[in-house]
Motif scaffolding. Structure first.
Motif, short mmCIF file in Angstrom:
data_model
loop_
_atom_site.label_atom_id
_atom_site.label_comp_id
_atom_site.label_asym_id
_atom_site.label_seq_id
_atom_site.Cartn_x
_atom_site.Cartn_y
_atom_site.Cartn_z
N MET A 106 -6.84 -13.73 -9.39
CA MET A 106 -6.32 -12.56 -9.91
C MET A 106 -6.58 -12.28 -11.32
N THR A 107 -7.29 -11.34 -11.83
CA THR A 107 -7.25 -10.97 -13.43
C THR A 107 -6.90 -9.43 -13.58
N ILE A 108 -6.42 -9.26 -14.39
CA ILE A 108 -6.01 -7.94 -14.81
C ILE A 108 -7.21 -7.43 -15.55
N ALA A 109 -7.62 -6.23 -15.21
CA ALA A 109 -8.99 -5.65 -16.06
C ALA A 109 -8.41 -5.11 -17.36
N GLY A 121 0.90 -1.20 0.11
CA GLY A 121 -0.05 0.08 -0.05
C GLY A 121 0.91 1.09 -0.05
N SER A 122 0.06 2.52 -0.18
CA SER A 122 0.94 3.83 -0.16
C SER A 122 -0.25 4.83 0.54
N ALA A 157 6.44 -0.75 -9.20
CA ALA A 157 6.01 -1.46 -10.07
C ALA A 157 4.87 -2.51 -9.44
N LEU A 158 5.11 -2.93 -8.31
CA LEU A 158 3.94 -3.85 -7.65
C LEU A 158 2.91 -2.96 -7.34
N LEU A 159 3.09 -1.66 -6.92
CA LEU A 159 1.82 -0.89 -6.70
C LEU A 159 1.13 -0.68 -8.15
N LYS A 160 1.79 -0.54 -8.95
CA LYS A 160 1.08 -0.46 -10.33
C LYS A 160 0.07 -1.51 -10.59
#
Length: 244
Positions: free
Chosen positions: A241-244, A82-83, A222-225
């Motif tokens: 998990m799937t990338i929309a 997280g950020s 990169a992980l946050l992106k």
């Protein structure tokens, strides 16, 4: 030039000198959750939290975190990162901070972790007391009191007790020279009122050069992106998990 004028010039120079912005920093904490019983105190989960804090830019800072858990369940990897933005006073700009996932008899329980920055550290003094949360009947109302000092790992700390309507909730040890929580102990309850104790302690807190900060920030960014690309709902429990 009179002595009074000289002193005035020195004071003016000190007051108008630019404040050195905070350097980038990384923090590492280790902690555990214990189940409290009449005859035992068993660790049911151990964890570590890593924070990478940006240099100050116009007073504000950015803090990314990574949580690792061992035992009694845990988040899928996208929920471990997280950020958080911090304003000029060190206050978080939103409340989505690091959390643990405690599996209790098949039921997942989210356990929020206190952030490492303690923005009131420069105001603390023995006997000081203040209230957070204005509703006297609210379970979120807390009374904070500075009750003493203690040395932890060569750091002089203020001891701050936190109570709510149900009694003592948390004890925080705050570095007397830096706005950092050095150690924390907190009570919470799960299921049918089963008491648990959460503790964590600062392991290391080195400052970083700009070069080192940039190198450490790159893989986390990169992980946050990727986390954002997945578009998972907050608190998602499904591992798929799937990338929309």
């Amino acid at each position: 030039c009179s002595m009074t004028s000289l002193v005035s010039l020195v004071l003016f120079a000190a007051l108008t000198a630019p404040v050195e912005p905070a350097a980038p920093q990384e923090l590492r904490y280790n902690g555990a959750i214990h189940k409290v019983g009449p005859a035992d105190d068993v660790a049911v989960k151990r964890f570590s939290v890593y924070y990478l804090i940006s240099p100050q830019i116009e007073g504000a800072r950015q803090m990314v975190f990574v949580v690792n858990e061992r035992g009694a369940g845990g988040w899928s990897w996208p929920e471990r990162y997280g950020s958080i933005g911090l304003d000029a006073k060190g206050e978080p700009t939103h409340t989505k901070g690091p959390r643990l996932l405690r599996d209790h008899k098949g039921e997942p329980t989210q356990v929020a972790l206190s952030l490492p920055m303690f923005n009131k550290s420069d105001e603390l003094k023995l006997g000081q007391k203040w209230v957070e949360g204005t509703d006297s009947k609210s379970k979120n109302r807390e009374v904070w009191e500075v009750t003493g000092r203690k040395k932890i790992n060569d750091r002089e700390c203020w001891q701050v007790e936190v109570k709510n309507n149900f009694g003592r909730k948390r004890t925080v040890w705050v570095d007397s020279k830096n706005p950092l929580i050095v150690s924390l102990e907190e009570r919470f309850f799960v299921g049918q009122g089963e008491e648990h104790r959460l503790t964590f302690q600062l392991v290391e807190a080195p400052t970083l050069s700009e070069k080192d900060y940039t190198a450490k920030r790159r893989p986390v960014q990169a992980l946050l992106k990727l986390q954002g690309d997945l578009k998972r709902a907050e608190g998602e429990l499904r591992p798929e998990m799937t990338i929309a």
